[in-house]
Design a protein around this motif. Structure first.
Motif, PDB file in Angstrom:
ATOM      1  N   PHE A  83      -6.852   2.995   7.006  1.00 40.65           N
ATOM      2  CA  PHE A  83      -6.060   2.608   5.836  1.00 40.65           C
ATOM      3  C   PHE A  83      -5.330   1.282   6.094  1.00 40.65           C
ATOM      4  O   PHE A  83      -5.272   0.416   5.218  1.00 40.65           O
ATOM      5  N   GLY A 130       0.843  -1.191   0.000  1.00 44.78           N
ATOM      6  CA  GLY A 130       0.000   0.000   0.000  1.00 44.78           C
ATOM      7  C   GLY A 130       0.878   1.241   0.000  1.00 44.78           C
ATOM      8  O   GLY A 130       2.046   1.173   0.399  1.00 44.78           O
ATOM      9  N   ASP A 161      -6.587   7.654  -8.508  1.00 45.20           N
ATOM     10  CA  ASP A 161      -7.852   7.417  -7.828  1.00 45.20           C
ATOM     11  C   ASP A 161      -7.597   6.688  -6.499  1.00 45.20           C
ATOM     12  O   ASP A 161      -7.793   5.477  -6.406  1.00 45.20           O
ATOM     13  N   PRO A 162      -7.127   7.416  -5.476  1.00 46.56           N
ATOM     14  CA  PRO A 162      -6.805   6.747  -4.203  1.00 46.56           C
ATOM     15  C   PRO A 162      -8.061   6.246  -3.491  1.00 46.56           C
ATOM     16  O   PRO A 162      -9.159   6.741  -3.731  1.00 46.56           O
ATOM     17  N   ASP A 163      -7.865   5.262  -2.596  1.00 48.08           N
ATOM     18  CA  ASP A 163      -9.006   4.707  -1.853  1.00 48.08           C
ATOM     19  C   ASP A 163      -9.490   5.663  -0.774  1.00 48.08           C
ATOM     20  O   ASP A 163     -10.655   5.665  -0.411  1.00 48.08           O
ATOM     21  N   GLY A 164      -8.570   6.452  -0.243  1.00 49.92           N
ATOM     22  CA  GLY A 164      -8.962   7.401   0.800  1.00 49.92           C
ATOM     23  C   GLY A 164      -8.243   8.726   0.631  1.00 49.92           C
ATOM     24  O   GLY A 164      -7.108   8.766   0.131  1.00 49.92           O
ATOM     25  N   ASN A 206      -2.743   3.040  -8.867  1.00 51.05           N
ATOM     26  CA  ASN A 206      -4.154   2.726  -9.093  1.00 51.05           C
ATOM     27  C   ASN A 206      -4.459   1.236  -8.937  1.00 51.05           C
ATOM     28  O   ASN A 206      -5.613   0.838  -8.906  1.00 51.05           O
ATOM     29  N   ASP A 240      -6.477  -6.624   2.023  1.00 54.00           N
ATOM     30  CA  ASP A 240      -6.445  -6.702   0.556  1.00 54.00           C
ATOM     31  C   ASP A 240      -5.887  -8.029   0.046  1.00 54.00           C
ATOM     32  O   ASP A 240      -4.980  -8.581   0.596  1.00 54.00           O
ATOM     33  N   LEU A 248      -7.520  -1.574   5.536  1.00 47.29           N
ATOM     34  CA  LEU A 248      -7.739  -1.780   4.101  1.00 47.29           C
ATOM     35  C   LEU A 248      -6.559  -2.537   3.480  1.00 47.29           C
ATOM     36  O   LEU A 248      -6.748  -3.492   2.730  1.00 47.29           O
ATOM     37  N   PRO A 283      -3.957  -0.559  -2.693  1.00 43.40           N
ATOM     38  CA  PRO A 283      -4.562   0.398  -1.759  1.00 43.40           C
ATOM     39  C   PRO A 283      -3.674   1.639  -1.603  1.00 43.40           C
ATOM     40  O   PRO A 283      -2.476   1.514  -1.337  1.00 43.40           O
ATOM     41  N   THR A 284      -4.273   2.800  -1.810  1.00 38.92           N
ATOM     42  CA  THR A 284      -3.508   4.052  -1.677  1.00 38.92           C
ATOM     43  C   THR A 284      -4.355   5.117  -0.981  1.00 38.92           C
ATOM     44  O   THR A 284      -5.589   5.040  -0.956  1.00 38.92           O
ATOM     45  N   ALA A 285      -3.654   6.103  -0.432  1.00 39.87           N
ATOM     46  CA  ALA A 285      -4.349   7.226   0.211  1.00 39.87           C
ATOM     47  C   ALA A 285      -3.561   8.500  -0.037  1.00 39.87           C
ATOM     48  O   ALA A 285      -2.335   8.470  -0.172  1.00 39.87           O
TER      49      ALA A 285
END
Ligand SMILES: Cc1cc2nc3c(=O)[nH]c(=O)nc-3n(C[C@H](O)[C@H](O)[C@H](O)COP(=O)(O)O)c2cc1C
Length: 183
Positions: free
Chosen positions: A176, A54, A120-123, A82, A183, A179, A85-87
């Protein structure tokens, strides 16, 4: 089971985003992740986000935009980012405002960064930074006193003011971590 590896890559001009990144790293470690912190102005070479489970990216706002070197990091690794999992954590003074319109500006700058980089990050988290008069030269000190300090009466340039909501940073990081682990 191997430890979950998380990259915390950030840009920081006066050190507040660096402090936020460090806190994120500490929380990730307490959540059982192996966190690697990288200041993107001096990245180790090679820096390969694909080896991490992540990625958290942090940047701060100066004169209406985030650090260009953070923008180019995200651009060049967009596909990798993308796919895991990223924030994104955006640090600004607008986020500290009592005025909803100014806080809205911080959200717009955050969204603008994601649009520009096609990421398009997850958070995402828009978090208040600091007024670090001690780090500024004379002109920046006077400018920030007028633009940043006046709203709250924080105009004593012999000291710094911190507005960061650390609890928000911590709970965002814990979420995060869940998440990335799941994953
Ligand atoms: C020269 C300068 C320009 C800034 N411009 C903005 C701005 O346009 N919008 C904003 O919300 N905050 C602005 N800030 C506030 C910073 O985002 C805030 O101080 C933040 O904590 C800086 O983070 P850093 O120490 O990680 O660089 C500015 C700060 C400085 C010193």
């Amino acid at each position: 089971m191997p430890m979950t590896r998380v990259l915390v890559a950030y840009g920081s001009s006066e050190g507040q985003t660096a402090a936020v990144a460090e806190r994120i790293g500490e929380i990730l470690e307490t959540e059982g992740c192996d966190a690697t912190l990288v200041h993107l102005q001096h990245p180790p070479s090679p820096l390969e986000p694909a080896v991490y489970d992540g990625v958290v990216v942090g940047a701060s706002v100066h004169a209406g935009s985030h650090q260009r070197y953070v923008e180019s990091f995200v651009r060049s690794h967009r596909e990798t980012l993308n796919r895991r999992p990223t924030a994104f954590v955006s640090v600004s003074l607008s986020a500290a405002s009592d005025d909803a319109e100014r806080r809205g500006t911080a959200d717009e700058l955050l969204d603008g960064f994601l649009e520009k980089t096609d990421w398009d990050p997850d958070g995402t988290l828009s978090v208040a930074g600091a007024l670090k008069y001690s780090e500024y030269g004379l002109f920046t000190r006077l400018l920030m006193r007028r633009l940043g300090g006046k709203e709250r009466g924080d105009t004593d340039t012999s000291r710094d003011y911190e507005y960061t909501d650390w609890e928000a940073v911590e709970s965002f990081t814990r979420e995060f971590a869940t998440l990335v682990d799941g994953d």
